[in-house]
Motif scaffolding. Structure first.
Motif, mmCIF file in Angstrom:
data_model
loop_
_atom_site.group_PDB
_atom_site.id
_atom_site.type_symbol
_atom_site.label_atom_id
_atom_site.label_comp_id
_atom_site.label_asym_id
_atom_site.label_seq_id
_atom_site.Cartn_x
_atom_site.Cartn_y
_atom_site.Cartn_z
ATOM 1 N N LYS A 110 -74.608 -62.110 107.613
ATOM 2 C CA LYS A 110 -74.867 -60.892 108.403
ATOM 3 C C LYS A 110 -73.566 -60.210 108.804
ATOM 4 O O LYS A 110 -73.401 -58.999 108.610
ATOM 5 N N THR A 111 -72.668 -60.988 109.379
ATOM 6 C CA THR A 111 -71.395 -60.413 109.815
ATOM 7 C C THR A 111 -70.623 -59.851 108.615
ATOM 8 O O THR A 111 -70.011 -58.783 108.695
ATOM 9 N N HIS A 112 -70.689 -60.564 107.514
ATOM 10 C CA HIS A 112 -70.028 -60.099 106.301
ATOM 11 C C HIS A 112 -70.561 -58.718 105.896
ATOM 12 O O HIS A 112 -69.783 -57.782 105.664
ATOM 13 N N ILE A 157 -73.707 -53.490 116.277
ATOM 14 C CA ILE A 157 -73.697 -54.579 117.259
ATOM 15 C C ILE A 157 -74.180 -55.855 116.557
ATOM 16 O O ILE A 157 -75.303 -55.919 116.070
ATOM 17 N N ASP A 158 -73.297 -56.810 116.535
ATOM 18 C CA ASP A 158 -73.570 -58.062 115.813
ATOM 19 C C ASP A 158 -74.143 -59.106 116.771
ATOM 20 O O ASP A 158 -73.720 -59.187 117.926
ATOM 21 N N ASP A 159 -75.088 -59.888 116.276
ATOM 22 C CA ASP A 159 -75.680 -60.983 117.065
ATOM 23 C C ASP A 159 -76.286 -60.496 118.371
ATOM 24 O O ASP A 159 -75.976 -61.008 119.448
ATOM 25 N N VAL A 160 -77.184 -59.545 118.241
ATOM 26 C CA VAL A 160 -77.738 -58.909 119.438
ATOM 27 C C VAL A 160 -78.566 -59.889 120.279
ATOM 28 O O VAL A 160 -78.773 -59.676 121.469
ATOM 29 N N VAL A 170 -73.932 -70.622 103.947
ATOM 30 C CA VAL A 170 -72.736 -70.273 103.185
ATOM 31 C C VAL A 170 -71.469 -70.696 103.928
ATOM 32 O O VAL A 170 -70.477 -71.077 103.322
ATOM 33 N N ARG A 171 -71.519 -70.646 105.248
ATOM 34 C CA ARG A 171 -70.329 -71.032 105.997
ATOM 35 C C ARG A 171 -69.974 -72.502 105.733
ATOM 36 O O ARG A 171 -68.823 -72.839 105.501
ATOM 37 N N GLU A 172 -71.000 -73.350 105.768
ATOM 38 C CA GLU A 172 -70.769 -74.774 105.485
ATOM 39 C C GLU A 172 -70.263 -74.970 104.060
ATOM 40 O O GLU A 172 -69.398 -75.802 103.803
#
Ligand code: ADP
Ligand code: MG
Length: 467
Positions: free
Chosen positions: A178-180, A234-237, A333-335
């Motif tokens: 999402k952030t990406h 706005i990320d992670d609302v 994906v982070r892991e």
């Protein structure tokens, strides 16, 4: 010999270049993130730079005395445990960067630091907390994310704000991109339509700025700044669920911007209707535009992502290792990235080739935990049942043998069957120190080697827990 042991016994390495150092730091940060949480990592540890690492001591630089002191007083024990868990016996120190010594590169870092401490100004409105690696070009598209990708691209490319895609609401589990994608939208607009003003903020940062503006009686300024942008992200609302006054402010800004035909992009870890603790009218309004979810990864997507990361790293990773990672690290994906970084950093540090064998060694905790996640609670419960003692006794610090031994076994199993850090394991058992956990693990290992019945008990318990 396991990977940690081989690192401990390795000769100190004195000739690491900047690139090696930054891969070491990446691995450490990944571990800090996993063990202490993303917020702590981002607020404190990510502000540090690595200055030197020679296998036995690590020197870090902090941009301000405040950051240094805070880490030293609040996290130094946990940090050393994290380092030792990975590198074996090690010392670390944090120095404060001297202003005069800062070259251009660090000035950028300092600027970010200042802007995260001070009021947001127009000048850094854009640069604020965007990651330059997060572009559309670097985003690998597959079945689980193709819709979200297409939605993000269309919003980025469209010069007109279309009511049917306003707001764009991206949601999905942690570490799925999402952030990406939000960063990618920002970078795209920045390079193709630089006149459009884009503001990207995490919801947490939004709240922080809002509260600070209230305190400093700057609220008008804050509102004006927010309302002057063309694209607000706005990320992670989900972070502002239950935060009433922040929600209120967010909602006003949101409405004003939508009414003025400005684009809004929101992300969350769940769908608008699942945002418990968010006012009904906000929930429903968030779902009015284009809602796109990112699904869990598939094997093909994981493979594609790994191949793309490997290409960027210009390092040789055998095909079988890539396939192994793609099939074993399935959580997110982070892991997956973290696992690849760990393998690459190990090879760089040890100056050796990446092989299947070392990969399995290095990732054994991660892989075991993703094969089947056993929780510490399950372990405690099963061990208590097995030895017919009370759970509360195992978790206490009673020292009688019939309780102390099963407790050591439970610690041993936590160490081997979960990815939980030694520090956390200690905390679970009446707040014991991580050295107590190490002692327990060693005691159990010794007994397994010398006592057949004991070894059988451990084998049965492990089997119960893993079936
Ligand atoms: P989220 O915000 O959903 O928790 P992130 O956007 O921070 O997840 O993604 C976690 C990591 O995984 C980032 O480093 C990101 O670049 C990477 N990533 C996620 N999805 C993809 C993808 N499809 N292609 C390439 N990298 C990805
Ligand atoms: Mg995110």
């Amino acid at each position: 010999m396991n990977a940690e042991a081989s690192l401990i016994e390795a000769e100190p390495i004195f000739d690491l270049n900047m690139e090696d150092l930054s891969s070491v730091w990446l691995v450490i940060l990944e571990k800090v993130k996993r063990e202490l949480g993303e917020d702590i990592c981002k607020t404190w540890f990510s502000k540090l730079r690595i200055a030197d690492f020679n296998g036995v001591s690590l020197t870090l630089l902090a941009p301000t005395r405040f950051i240094r002191n805070y880490i030293m007083t609040s996290y130094s024990d946990s940090f050393i445990a994290i380092l030792e868990d990975f590198f074996g016996k090690i010392k670390f120190s944090i120095a404060v960067e001297e202003r005069q010594e800062q070259d251009l590169k660090h000035q950028t870092q300092e600027k970010q630091q200042l802007s995260s401490e001070g009021q947001i100004t127009e000048e850094d409105i854009f640069a604020l907390s965007l990651d330059e690696r997060y572009t559309f070009e670097n985003f690998v598209v597959g079945k689980p994310n193709e819709f979200a990708y297409a939605a993000a691209r269309s919003v980025a490319e469209s010069l007109k704000v279309l009511p049917e895609s306003n707001p764009l609401f991206l949601y999905g589990g942690v570490g799925l991109g999402k952030t990406h994608l939000m960063n990618a939208i920002a970078w795209y607009i920045k390079s193709n339509n630089p006149e459009r003003k884009v503001l990207y903020l995490s919801a947490e940062k939004f709240m922080y700025e809002f509260v600070k503006a209230l305190k400093n009686k700057d609220i008008l300024c804050f509102k004006e700044m927010l309302r002057s942008v063309d694209v607000l992200m706005i990320d992670d609302v989900q972070f502002i669920c239950n935060k009433d006054s922040t929600q209120e402010e967010f909602f006003h800004t949101f409405n004003t911007l939508i009414d003025n035909n400005r684009q809004i992009v929101i992300s969350a870890d769940r769908s608008p209707s699942d945002l418990d603790g968010m006012e009904e009218r906000i929930k429903s309004r968030l779902g009015w535009g284009l809602v796109a979810d990112i699904h869990s990864t598939t094997y093909e997507l994981r493979l594609g992502i790994l191949l793309s990361k490997i290409e960027q790293m210009s390092i040789n990773v055998p095909k079988i290792v890539v396939e192994f990672l793609a099939s074993k690290i399935t959580s997110n994906v982070r892991e997956l990235e973290g696992a690849l970084n760990k393998v690459v950093a190990h090879a760089t540090l040890m100056k050796c080739e990446i092989t299947m064998e070392t990969t399995q060694e290095i990732l054994r905790d991660l892989i075991r935990s993703s094969d089947r996640a056993v929780s510490m609670d399950e372990i405690v419960k099963k061990v208590a049942e097995y030895y017919k003692i009370k759970i509360s006794d195992i978790l206490s610090d009673k020292k009688t043998r019939n309780i102390a031994r099963p407790r050591q076994i439970a610690m041993y199993l936590c160490k081997h069957l979960t990815p939980v850090s030694l520090v956390r394991i200690g905390q679970k058992f009446a707040g014991k120190d991580h050295t107590t956990v190490i002692h327990a693990v060693k005691t159990v290992e010794k007994l397994v080697g010398s006592d057949i019945d004991f070894a059988e008990d451990i084998r049965i318990l492990s089997k119960i827990l893993q079936s």
